[in-house]
Design a protein around this motif. Structure first.
Motif, short mmCIF file in Angstrom:
data_model
loop_
_atom_site.label_atom_id
_atom_site.label_comp_id
_atom_site.label_asym_id
_atom_site.label_seq_id
_atom_site.Cartn_x
_atom_site.Cartn_y
_atom_site.Cartn_z
N GLU A 117 0.82 -1.21 0.00
CA GLU A 117 0.00 0.00 0.00
C GLU A 117 0.86 1.27 0.00
N LEU A 118 2.03 1.20 0.63
CA LEU A 118 2.84 2.41 0.81
C LEU A 118 3.25 3.02 -0.53
N GLY A 119 3.79 2.19 -1.42
CA GLY A 119 4.21 2.71 -2.71
C GLY A 119 3.06 3.31 -3.50
N GLY A 120 1.90 2.64 -3.44
CA GLY A 120 0.74 3.17 -4.15
C GLY A 120 0.31 4.53 -3.65
N LEU A 121 0.45 4.74 -2.34
CA LEU A 121 0.11 6.05 -1.77
C LEU A 121 1.13 7.11 -2.17
N MET A 122 2.39 6.70 -2.29
CA MET A 122 3.45 7.66 -2.61
C MET A 122 3.42 8.10 -4.08
N GLN A 123 3.03 7.21 -4.98
CA GLN A 123 3.16 7.49 -6.41
C GLN A 123 2.52 8.81 -6.85
N PRO A 124 1.24 9.09 -6.53
CA PRO A 124 0.65 10.34 -7.01
C PRO A 124 1.26 11.58 -6.37
N VAL A 125 1.72 11.44 -5.12
CA VAL A 125 2.33 12.60 -4.44
C VAL A 125 3.67 12.93 -5.07
N LEU A 126 4.54 11.91 -5.26
CA LEU A 126 5.85 12.16 -5.85
C LEU A 126 5.72 12.64 -7.30
N ALA A 127 4.66 12.18 -7.99
CA ALA A 127 4.46 12.61 -9.38
C ALA A 127 4.28 14.11 -9.48
N LYS A 128 3.68 14.72 -8.44
CA LYS A 128 3.50 16.17 -8.44
C LYS A 128 4.83 16.91 -8.41
N TYR A 129 5.87 16.25 -7.93
CA TYR A 129 7.20 16.86 -7.85
C TYR A 129 8.12 16.35 -8.96
N GLY A 130 7.52 15.77 -9.99
CA GLY A 130 8.30 15.33 -11.13
C GLY A 130 9.07 14.04 -10.90
N MET A 131 8.62 13.22 -9.95
CA MET A 131 9.30 11.96 -9.64
C MET A 131 8.43 10.79 -10.07
N ASP A 132 9.01 9.92 -10.90
CA ASP A 132 8.30 8.74 -11.40
C ASP A 132 8.68 7.56 -10.51
N LEU A 133 7.74 7.07 -9.70
CA LEU A 133 8.03 6.04 -8.71
C LEU A 133 7.64 4.66 -9.24
N SER A 134 8.61 3.75 -9.24
CA SER A 134 8.37 2.34 -9.57
C SER A 134 8.39 1.53 -8.27
N LEU A 135 7.66 0.40 -8.28
CA LEU A 135 7.48 -0.38 -7.06
C LEU A 135 8.14 -1.74 -7.16
N ALA A 136 8.77 -2.17 -6.06
CA ALA A 136 9.27 -3.53 -5.91
C ALA A 136 8.95 -3.97 -4.49
N PHE A 137 8.52 -5.22 -4.34
CA PHE A 137 8.09 -5.70 -3.03
C PHE A 137 9.05 -6.73 -2.42
N THR A 138 10.01 -7.20 -3.23
CA THR A 138 11.05 -8.11 -2.74
C THR A 138 12.39 -7.67 -3.33
N PRO A 139 13.50 -8.02 -2.69
CA PRO A 139 14.81 -7.68 -3.26
C PRO A 139 15.00 -8.22 -4.67
N SER A 140 14.51 -9.45 -4.96
CA SER A 140 14.70 -10.00 -6.31
C SER A 140 13.98 -9.15 -7.35
N GLN A 141 12.78 -8.65 -7.02
CA GLN A 141 12.07 -7.76 -7.94
C GLN A 141 12.85 -6.46 -8.15
N ALA A 142 13.43 -5.94 -7.07
CA ALA A 142 14.18 -4.68 -7.17
C ALA A 142 15.40 -4.85 -8.07
N PHE A 143 16.14 -5.96 -7.90
CA PHE A 143 17.33 -6.17 -8.73
C PHE A 143 16.95 -6.37 -10.20
N GLU A 144 15.82 -7.00 -10.45
CA GLU A 144 15.37 -7.14 -11.84
C GLU A 144 15.12 -5.77 -12.46
#
Length: 232
Positions: A11-38
């Motif tokens: 839920e945290l990343g989903g809440l952050m995405q629209p807020v950071l978008a207002k500041y020109g930040m494109d937020l991608s989500l990963a829920f495990t380290p293996s997803q992040a490294f991919e």
């Protein structure tokens, strides 16, 4: 600016995405380290928001793996998302390659400011520094960035990168007093960073010299003012 968040709270990343978008930040989500490294292997990111408590690997291990990877993302700006506020934990994390901390629950304005500051600091650090004579000797203290060491008189100790960075502005100050805020600024941290980090690192350097047999403290504490290096 592209930002990746690694946090098992979906839920945290989903809440952050629209807020950071207002500041020109494109937020991608990963829920495990293996997803992040991919994702890190597939595309370039400016910053990683890294939860410290994760499945598969803890956040500290993820950070060490990134820094030691030798891949293009090895120098990515990393901000730790953590509810653990112990100073010792933060210092260990900084020495492992984490750049800054954001406490949970996250305050979005602070998060945006810290992401911007860390990314700018990384970009500035990519500029090649002017050549510095090796070693640097000031007020009886000799610092060797190449050998990660400090010599005072006949006493020599090994330094961590953070210890070296904190000693450098003090040694270059010519005996002048530097406040903790001034030291933080000179090593690239903003004034909102915990000044207690400076106290802990200086205590640790003093203790290393004491363990070698040095009886006097050449790093002077000026109560209410800060620190200076003055030869006896």
């Amino acid at each position: 600016m592209r930002v990746l968040i690694l946090d098992d709270d979906e839920e945290l990343g989903g809440l952050m995405q629209p807020v950071l978008a207002k500041y020109g930040m494109d937020l991608s989500l990963a829920f495990t380290p293996s997803q992040a490294f991919e994702q890190l292997d597939r595309q370039a990111f400016d910053a990683l928001l890294l939860d410290m408590m994760l499945p598969e690997l803890d956040g500290m291990s993820v950070c060490r793996t990134i820094r030691a990877s030798g891949k293009p993302y090895a120098q990515i700006s990393i901000l730790a998302l953590t509810a653990r506020a112990e100073l010792t934990d933060r210092i260990v994390a900084l020495e492992s390659g984490i750049d800054d901390f954001v406490a949970k629950p996250v305050e979005m304005r602070e998060l945006v400011a810290r992401i911007g500051a860390v990314v700018r600091r990384h970009r500035d650090n990519r500029e090649p520094p002017p050549p510095v004579p090796e070693p640097q000797v000031h007020s009886g203290l000799s610092l060797s960035p190449t050998h990660m060491s400090a010599v005072y008189g006949t006493f020599e100790i090994n330094l961590t990168e953070l210890e070296l960075r904190i000693l450098q502005p003090l040694s270059e100050a010519g005996g002048a007093i530097l406040s903790r805020a001034e030291i933080l600024e000179r090593i690239g941290y903003d004034t909102q960073s915990d000044p207690g980090m400076i106290d802990t690192i200086i205590y640790r350097v003093r203790q290393k010299f004491r363990d070698q047999g040095l009886k006097t403290d050449f790093i002077k504490t000026l109560r209410g003012q800060g620190y200076c290096i003055r030869a006896e």
